[in-house]
Structures are given as structure tokens and as C-alpha cells.
Design a protein around this motif. Structure first.
Motif, short mmCIF file in Angstrom:
data_model
loop_
_atom_site.label_atom_id
_atom_site.label_comp_id
_atom_site.label_asym_id
_atom_site.label_seq_id
_atom_site.Cartn_x
_atom_site.Cartn_y
_atom_site.Cartn_z
N GLU A 1 63.56 18.67 -20.82
CA GLU A 1 63.73 17.36 -21.45
C GLU A 1 63.16 17.36 -22.86
O GLU A 1 63.82 16.90 -23.81
N SER B 1 60.89 6.78 -14.95
CA SER B 1 61.99 7.64 -14.52
C SER B 1 62.96 6.93 -13.59
O SER B 1 62.56 6.33 -12.58
N MET C 1 62.16 8.83 -24.17
CA MET C 1 62.04 9.83 -23.09
C MET C 1 61.58 9.17 -21.80
O MET C 1 60.91 8.13 -21.81
N ALA C 2 61.96 9.79 -20.71
CA ALA C 2 61.52 9.30 -19.40
C ALA C 2 60.11 9.77 -19.12
O ALA C 2 59.63 10.75 -19.70
N GLN D 1 66.02 14.09 -18.07
CA GLN D 1 65.21 14.00 -16.87
C GLN D 1 65.96 13.27 -15.76
O GLN D 1 65.88 13.65 -14.59
N ASN D 2 66.70 12.22 -16.12
CA ASN D 2 67.44 11.47 -15.11
C ASN D 2 68.63 12.25 -14.58
O ASN D 2 69.26 11.86 -13.60
N GLU E 1 65.68 10.57 -22.15
CA GLU E 1 65.54 10.28 -20.71
C GLU E 1 66.77 10.73 -19.94
O GLU E 1 66.70 10.95 -18.72
#
Length: 614
Positions: free
Chosen positions: A231, A306, A264-265, A222-223, A219
Motif C-alpha cells: 500500500e 479499513s 490511506m487506509a 489495502q481494501n 486505501e
């Protein structure tokens, strides 16, 4: 008597070929460019067509596999009973334990403890007190502590937890949590001691087969602004490096693969996120298959909504974002899921926001029964093609990382941080120009909202870019900074809508302009219609507004805008709503401010706020 004869209800409708569909579409477009009008050019590196048919599934090799069958695209198991996860920041052990027990009672069956400091053995026991370890899985993150696994597993042994039921995850992640965020490993230059330590954990916990010691924090990408394919590719690359390094540290490939948990996001890109998790399972299965077989090839995945999408203004909209994101992840078949509380951007979650976050998942399970269906997206022409496309692009990027020597080498030579930074800059520009919409922040803001007292400069200011590390941030921060500046200025600037000319266009442009200026916290004075420019200009000056926006049809502006400018003089900032063909002629007459759908909203508002002296 009922008619029991089977009828083919649609036999009277002849099949329609792709050629016929394309001919009909071409006719409807009336000469417009098919590629520009109907084909979606994604940031993920591939195009998405306007429709898909059964023939588009040809060549997708994994089709026909069931859930639980290699390569696990359709899921790792024969059910979709994901775990409801809640993370608790441990600042006070007793309070954290109370919150954990409350969360479990309220429906959570997966608890994360984010540690701010190392805990003693007794503190760990107090933290875990009262939790049914056979029913509730635990995850530990935060302050690195090489002694923590022994402390946790000792408590589990003392409580006589069932080794086949007790699931516990430790957030050791030197590649992302340390190298990628700080630029260095905890043990110095190469991280070898980190891998040896993790291998020691695995060997020492053979009695606890459900324990996992590595959490790949995907994550983070993506963040930090990455694309979905970035990602996935970089997360897989980090996972693969752990697989290699842990086998070099003495573990078997199966032991190494089984100790890796992926996190993961999940963003608001609804169908793409479903496809991402499905593609991820397939790619990881094929990576591990090169080393070992069996269930070790299954990708064990946690999802968290997210953080990039979360906004500080109009925070209740975050409930909607969290709901759609949770739907994507749950339908995609993750092991566990965390919905971030809606107030995460500016304060520690309250009891109310935590309850709402849990309830999103409880509704998806108990009201919508999402957990009763395995891979409902399976067989969808659209999602199967998205899955294949994301897998192809992510695999291409994964191989590029491997060709550069693996994750560590690719990160240190700048390839990974540069790719994420480029994506983040593109996203920031898309937010500034509203090609990415953050509802309530850069589009359709709450006109009357003033920043919550909990919102501070610190929570809306991103870290400065550093070419050597990743920088998690929120996509709405730039707009929030501007709006907070206006909110805390001690002033209440206003924008007056001078609606005249053609009524329909005047109203449409007034609504556009109101949304435009409210994004900066500028109060708007909307008006239905003025029958003359003179009437509107007088009302504008009487209102005391600092900004006056003329709203009319393009054809009206050639005569109405100069007249309004003459009547208003230099007493206000005069703005034209739209980009009329007469703009060059108007600029020649001293009218220089225009706003339209092509404007960079953020930069334009920054300039106006500066002109207002704020």
C-alpha cells in the motif's frame, strides 16, 4: 522535613546486557527453536524480534529530528490536532447539506461530499450553504467533473472565505480511481489530458493556496488485499508519477507537490500502521527533496479506517475495529481521519452509526487527549525499528516500480495488480484458516445471530478477479456468503456436542467445535458432559441434530469414536473434534470427518453445508 536529596532509585539494580537476556530466553525455551517460537515473520517482508533495546536504534539516521523538521518522521507540525472527517453521499443536495451541518455541529470539522452526478453551480452553492468555510475543510469525490473546482471556489469567493484558512480538496485521481479500478484513463490511452487539466486547476487557483486537486487514493490497495508495504510503496509511486506528469504539464515541482493529498487506509495492525504513516512521511519527503525543498516536501495525509476489515455479521464489532484503527492513525500524526460507520458493509450509514463513528474520535481527543501529544511513539525501540523496516521494504518496492517505468507502466504490465492479488489470496487463505481473525465472522461468532434484513447477496459478494484492475472487497465476505446461505435456506441445521471421556478436554473441544460450526450459522447444541457414549448418542439422536461432534481427549478417541459411530450409524454427519494420533486407524473404520486448529474452516464448513443439502 522532606528529603530533598536526589536519589538514583535504580542504581542498586545493575544493567542487564543483551547477552544476559538472550541466555535467559534460551534457558526458558528449553531447546525450542528461538526463530520459530519468538520471531514474527510478517507478510511485509521482514522479521520482528521479540524485544528491542536502545542499541537497536543505532544506524537509524532520522533520530534526533523534531516534529516539523525534515524528513518529518515525527510529524509535519508542532501539534497533533487532526481533523475529524465525515463523508456524505450526495443523492439529494438539500439532504446532504442538512447532514453536513449536523455533522459539523456534532464535532466534525472536515466534510467530504461523494457526488453521484455533476452538479450545477446553484446546486454546489446549496450544498455548501451554512458551512463556515474558514473552520470546516471540504473534500469532493465521486463523479468526475472538470467544472467543479470553479463552481466551488466561486462559492467560497462569494462567501468571502479567507484564502489562508479555506481548505478544499478535490479527488482527481486518474492513476488509481480510473486506471487502477477501470483499466483506462478518462481521456483515452495515456492520461496526458488529465494531467493538463489538473495543472490548469492549480494555475487557476493561485488565490487559494490551501486548495489541493489530486487525492492519491492509497486505501484502494489495502481494501483490495495488499500488504502494508505494498500500500505504501504503490501509493508513493502514484504520487511520484503525479509529481513528474504535472511538472511536465508546466507546473513547478513545488506547485505539483503542494497540490497532492494522500489518502490511506489504516488496518487493525496497530503498531505497524503507526509505523507506516511515519515511514510514509519520511519517504515522500526524500522523493520530493530530489525536486524541490521547503514545506512542499511534507506529506499531506488523510486516513480512513479499513474497509477490508468491516464485517456484515456482528456489526457492532466494527466499532472496536474502528476505535483501534483510529488510535493508530491519530497517534501517527495524520492531517485528518475518517472512521467508517459500523454498518457500512450493508447499508447507508444511519444517524446512529454516523454519530458513533464521530464520537470515537471525539473521545480520543476530549477524553484521551491524543491530540495533545506529538508523536508519542517517537523513541520507542519497537516502533522506530518497525518504521525503519517498513520504510526499507516500501522503498525497495517503490524503486522496482520506478525501474519498470513508473506507476502506469508497472500497472499495465501486471506487476502491481499481480502483487496485490497474490497478497489478497494469501490473506483470504489466512482468514479461511483463522490465522487472520475477524471476530464474530470466522471466530467467536454470535451463535444466535440471523442476518439483518438489510444484508443481501450483493453486499457480501465480491467482484470477480480481473487481472487488469484492482478489486476492493471485504475479508469476511466468503464466510458471510456461506452463513447467509444457511440463514436464508428455510432450515435451521444443528450440531450436537457429544462430550464424553476426559472432562477437561471434552469441554475444551466442545467450545472449539461450537465456534467452528456457528461460523456457518449452524445452530449448536452444547452439553456439559455425558458419562457414557451410549448416553450421549441417545441424546444426540433424540435431539434430531443433523451433525454430531464427539468431543473427548486424544487418548479416548481410539475406543469412544468407533463406538459412537456404531451407535449413530449413517443417520447423522459424525465429526471428531481434534486431530488425534489414532486418526489413520479411525479413518480405516470409516470415520472420515475431523476438525482441528489446522483445518481450513471455510472449506470444511462449505463441504458440510453441501452434505446437509443446503
Amino acid at each position: 522535613m522532606a528529603n530533598n536529596t536526589e536519589e538514583k532509585l535504580f542504581s542498586q539494580f545493575p544493567p542487564v546486557s543483551t547477552e544476559q537476556w538472550e541466555a535467559a530466553i534460551t534457558a526458558d525455551l528449553k531447546g525450542a527453536d528461538y526463530q520459530k517460537k519468538l520471531v514474527w515473520r510478517t507478510t511485509e517482508g521482514f522479521n520482528v524480534r521479540p524485544y528491542y533495546r536502545a542499541e537497536d536504534l543505532e544506524g537509524i539516521k532520522y533520530l534526533g529530528k523534531k516534529s516539523g523538521e525534515f524528513p518529518y518522521v515525527r510529524g509535519n507540525r508542532c501539534n497533533n490536532r487532526w481533523r475529524i472527517h465525515e463523508t456524505i453521499a450526495v443523492k439529494d443536495v438539500a439532504e446532504a447539506n442538512r447532514l453536513a451541518l449536523h455533522a459539523v455541529e456534532a464535532g466534525a470539522d472536515s466534510i467530504g461530499f461523494d457526488l453521484s452526478e455533476k452538479l450545477s453551480a446553484q446546486q454546489v452553492a446549496d450544498l455548501m450553504a451554512g458551512i463556515d468555510l474558514n473552520a470546516t475543510e471540504l473534500a469532493f469525490s465521486g463523479k468526475p467533473d472538470a467544472e467543479l473546482p470553479d463552481k466551488v471556489l466561486s462559492v467560497a469567493e462569494a462567501k468571502k472565505a479567507d484564502p489562508e484558512k479555506f481548505r478544499v480538496f478535490f479527488g482527481f485521481d486518474p492513476l488509481i480511481r480510473q486506471l487502477s479500478l477501470t483499466g483506462a484513463f478518462c481521456d483515452g490511452d495515456d492520461g496526458q489530458q488529465c494531467y493538463k487539466t489538473i495543472a490548469g486547476f492549480v494555475r487557476g487557483a493561485k488565490a487559494w493556496p490551501k486548495a489541493k486537486f489530486v487525492t492519491v487514493s492509497g486505501e484502494t490497495f489495502q481494501n483490495s488485499g495488499s500488504t502494508i508495504t505494498q500500500e505504501l510503496a504503490f501509493t508513493l509511486a502514484a504520487g511520484h508519477e503525479y509529481l513528474v506528469k504535472l511538472t511536465e504539464a508546466g507546473l513547478s515541482a513545488e506547485e505539483a507537490a503542494r497540490t497532492i493529498r494522500f489518502s490511506m487506509a489504516v488496518s487493525s495492525n496497530y503498531f505497524m500502521e503507526m509505523a507506516k504513516f511515519r515511514a510514509g512521511r519520511m519517504l515522500w519527503a526524500n522523493i520530493v527533496n530530489a525536486y524541490t525543498g521547503g514545506c512542499a516536501r511534507k506529506m499531506f495525509t488523510h486516513a480512513v479506517t479499513s474497509g477490508w476489515n468491516i464485517t456484515a455479521y456482528d456489526p457492532y464489532v466494527n466499532m472496536l475495529r474502528g476505535t483501534t484503527e483510529a488510535m493508530s492513525a491519530s497517534l501517527a500524526g495524520v492531517h485528518s481521519l475518517e472512521v467508517l460507520p459500523f454498518d457500512t458493509a450493508y447499508e447507508s450509514p444511519t444517524e446512529f452509526s454516523s454519530r458513533i463513528a464521530r464520537n470515537v474520535q471525539l473521545l480520543l481527543k476530549n477524553e484521551s487527549h491524543f491530540d495533545n501529544v506529538v508523536d508519542p511513539a517517537g523513541g520507542s525501540y519497537y516502533i522506530e525499528n518497525l518504521t525503519q523496516s517498513i520504510a526499507e521494504q516500501a522503498w525497495k518496492l517503490f524503486k522496482e516500480v520506478e525501474e519498470r517505468g513508473g506507476y502506469t507502466a508497472a500497472f499495465r504490465d501486471g506487476f502491481i495488480p499481480d502483487a496485490v492479488k497474490a497478497s489478497a489470496e494469501a490473506k483470504d487463505n489466512a482468514v479461511a484458516t483463522r490465522r487472520i481473525v475477524l471476530l464474530g465472522t470466522n471466530q467467536y461468532p454470535n451463535f444466535n445471530e440471523v442476518a439483518d434484513s438489510a444484508i443481501t447477496e450483493a453486499c457480501i459478494t465480491p467482484q470477480a478477479w480481473d487481472a487488469k484492475v484492482l478489486r476492493p472487497y471485504r475479508g469476511g465476505m466468503a464466510f458471510e456468503q456461506l452463513r447467509l446461505k444457511v440463514d436464508r435456506s428455510g432450515r435451521s441445521p444443528r450440531a450436537f456436542m457429544l462430550t464424553c471421556g476426559t472432562l477437561a478436554m471434552a469441554r475444551a473441544r466442545s467450545q472449539f467445535a461450537c465456534n467452528f460450526f456457528a461460523c456457518a450459522g449452524i445452530r449448536v447444541v452444547d452439553n456439559t458432559f455425558f458419562h457414557s457414549v451410549e448416553e450421549g448418542a441417545k441424546a444426540a439422536l433424540d435431539s434430531g441434530a443433523e451433525i454430531v461432534v464427539i468431543c473427548a481427549a486424544d487418548d479416548d478417541y481410539a475406543t469412544l469414536a468407533p463406538k459412537a459411530k456404531e451407535l449413530l450409524g449413517e443417520r447423522v454427519l459424525f465429526v471428531v473434534a481434534g486431530a488425534p494420533a489414532s486418526q489413520p486407524e479411525l479413518e480405516a473404520q470409516g470415520i472420515t470427518r475431523f476438525i482441528s486448529v489446522r483445518s481450513n474452516v471455510l472449506e470444511t464448513l462449505r463441504e458440510y453445508v453441501k452434505e446437509l443439502g443446503i
